[in-house]
Enzyme design. Structure first.
Site, PDB file in Angstrom:
ATOM      1  N   SER A   1      26.982  -8.677  19.980  1.00 31.29           N
ATOM      2  CA  SER A   1      28.395  -8.443  20.258  1.00 31.29           C
ATOM      3  C   SER A   1      29.091  -9.713  20.692  1.00 31.29           C
ATOM      4  O   SER A   1      28.472 -10.595  21.308  1.00 31.29           O
ATOM      5  CB  SER A   1      28.521  -7.395  21.375  1.00 31.29           C
ATOM      6  OG  SER A   1      29.842  -7.316  21.869  1.00 31.29           O
TER       7      SER A   1
ATOM      8  N   TYR B   1      27.506  -4.459  29.701  1.00 35.42           N
ATOM      9  CA  TYR B   1      27.300  -4.271  28.265  1.00 35.42           C
ATOM     10  C   TYR B   1      27.006  -5.614  27.588  1.00 35.42           C
ATOM     11  O   TYR B   1      26.026  -5.760  26.846  1.00 35.42           O
ATOM     12  CB  TYR B   1      28.518  -3.615  27.624  1.00 35.42           C
ATOM     13  CG  TYR B   1      28.496  -3.687  26.114  1.00 35.42           C
ATOM     14  CD1 TYR B   1      27.563  -2.961  25.383  1.00 35.42           C
ATOM     15  CD2 TYR B   1      29.380  -4.508  25.414  1.00 35.42           C
ATOM     16  CE1 TYR B   1      27.509  -3.036  24.008  1.00 35.42           C
ATOM     17  CE2 TYR B   1      29.340  -4.587  24.039  1.00 35.42           C
ATOM     18  CZ  TYR B   1      28.402  -3.853  23.334  1.00 35.42           C
ATOM     19  OH  TYR B   1      28.341  -3.957  21.963  1.00 35.42           O
TER      20      TYR B   1
ATOM     21  N   LYS C   1      23.476  -7.211  25.662  1.00 31.01           N
ATOM     22  CA  LYS C   1      23.415  -7.791  24.325  1.00 31.01           C
ATOM     23  C   LYS C   1      22.859  -9.218  24.372  1.00 31.01           C
ATOM     24  O   LYS C   1      22.104  -9.630  23.484  1.00 31.01           O
ATOM     25  CB  LYS C   1      24.802  -7.765  23.681  1.00 31.01           C
ATOM     26  CG  LYS C   1      25.252  -6.374  23.278  1.00 31.01           C
ATOM     27  CD  LYS C   1      24.301  -5.749  22.263  1.00 31.01           C
ATOM     28  CE  LYS C   1      24.763  -4.409  21.762  1.00 31.01           C
ATOM     29  NZ  LYS C   1      23.840  -3.817  20.762  1.00 31.01           N
TER      30      LYS C   1
END
Length: 323
Positions: free
Chosen positions: A119, A143, A147
């Site tokens: 991402s 988040y 990643k």
């Protein structure tokens, strides 16, 4: 080549599945259908399992051997930034633990080729210039951290000699190929706007005091069909034994503000939209745009669709879903 698509019943995964089928690839899928749609992978051999569960490595390895899998695309992950801020342990368990289980299964089954869904969140706030793959990676939310840790794990497995892998850093994904594969969960900006508009509500802007041209967050948007095509180009390169950079941005190199996206939805729908300004969300960077030159130089890939294409298809196919 048999490709195993983990998360193949999801929004992005199902677009990749469809394009692989169009190109004649043999396919298998792993999906627990917690957010996926079973009809998207109808007729494809499927293992229904949570990839982060304790039994996943052994079951996925058996499934890979049974279906002669020789490449894996791993999509399955949690992805809501505010939710990751509130539930970091759950995000690490699912996103990092799930990836570790996938790599363990691949190693046991002797499958080497992996495309990992990373991402743009790994860049954090960015530098104000389009993000390059060699920029410093400083995610600002759990988040994005999961990643980045995932990319580290993939790199360690490559160094250990068990994988040939590429991490694709997605920017903001929008649009649809058809109604079946349309984004049904309002977690991204375009479907969030459309969902509220169809309910007769105003679009929401989370913060209008950022240091951007109109005070709202700026993002690079990529059509899901273009994104799916990037995965296929990476798979082809890995199958041919070509050298591919370890991480590649997938974006257009053009940024749009939240207000500009709202204006695009209004233009496509023909409905005037009066946005509602709310406080900033935790973990949102102000400005994040891709420098997409490396994927073009490495694979000859470039985005073919613009923002209006994305919004038009999202609006049209969301209408079919609710008709």
């Amino acid at each position: 080549m048999t490709v195993l698509v983990i998360g193949g019943a999801g929004y992005i995964g199902s677009h990749v599945v469809t394009q692989l089928l169009d190109e004649g690839s043999a396919l298998a899928a792993v999906d627990d259908l917690s957010t996926g749609v079973a009809e998207r992978i109808a007729g494809i051999p499927t293992l229904g399992i949570d990839v982060a569960s304790d039994r996943a490595p052994a079951e996925m390895a058996r499934f890979m051997r049974a279906h002669d899998v020789d490449a894996v695309i791993h999509f399955a992950a949690l992805k809501r930034v505010p939710e990751s801020v509130a539930e970091p342990a759950r995000y690490y368990r699912q996103n990092v633990g799930g990836l570790a289980n996938v790599i363990e299964a691949m190693t046991e089954a002797g499958v080497r080729r992996l495309v990992f869904s990373s991402s743009a969140a790994v860049y954090g706030q960015g530098t104000g210039a389009p993000a390059r793959e060699d920029d410093a990676l400083r995610p600002i939310n759990p988040y994005g951290e999961t990643k980045l840790v995932g990319e580290w794990l993939v790199a360690d497995a490559v160094r250990a000699g068990v994988l040939d892998a590429v991490c694709l850093r997605y920017f903001n994904v929008a649009g649809a190929r058809d109604a079946l594969r349309a984004d049904r969960f309002a977690q991204n900006l375009v479907p969030m706007i459309i969902e509220r508009l169809r309910r007769g509500e105003g679009a929401r802007i989370f913060g209008d005091d950022y240091a951007t041209s109109d005070g709202t967050c700026v993002r690079d948007y990529i059509h899901v069909v273009d994104l799916a095509d990037a995965h296929l180009r990476v798979l082809d390169a890995l199958a041919d034994g070509r050298t591919v950079p370890a991480a590649l941005n997938v974006g257009t190199g053009r940024g749009y503000s939240v207000r500009e996206v709202i204006d695009a939805v209004a233009r496509v729908s023909g409905i005037a939209i009066e946005p509602v300004v709310e406080p900033r969300r935790a973990g949102d960077p102000a400005d994040l745009i891709a420098d997409a030159r490396l994927i073009t130089e490495s694979l000859g890939w470039h985005a073919r669709h613009d923002l209006d294409d994305m919004v038009e298809s999202a609006w049209r196919f969301a209408g079919e879903l609710t008709a």
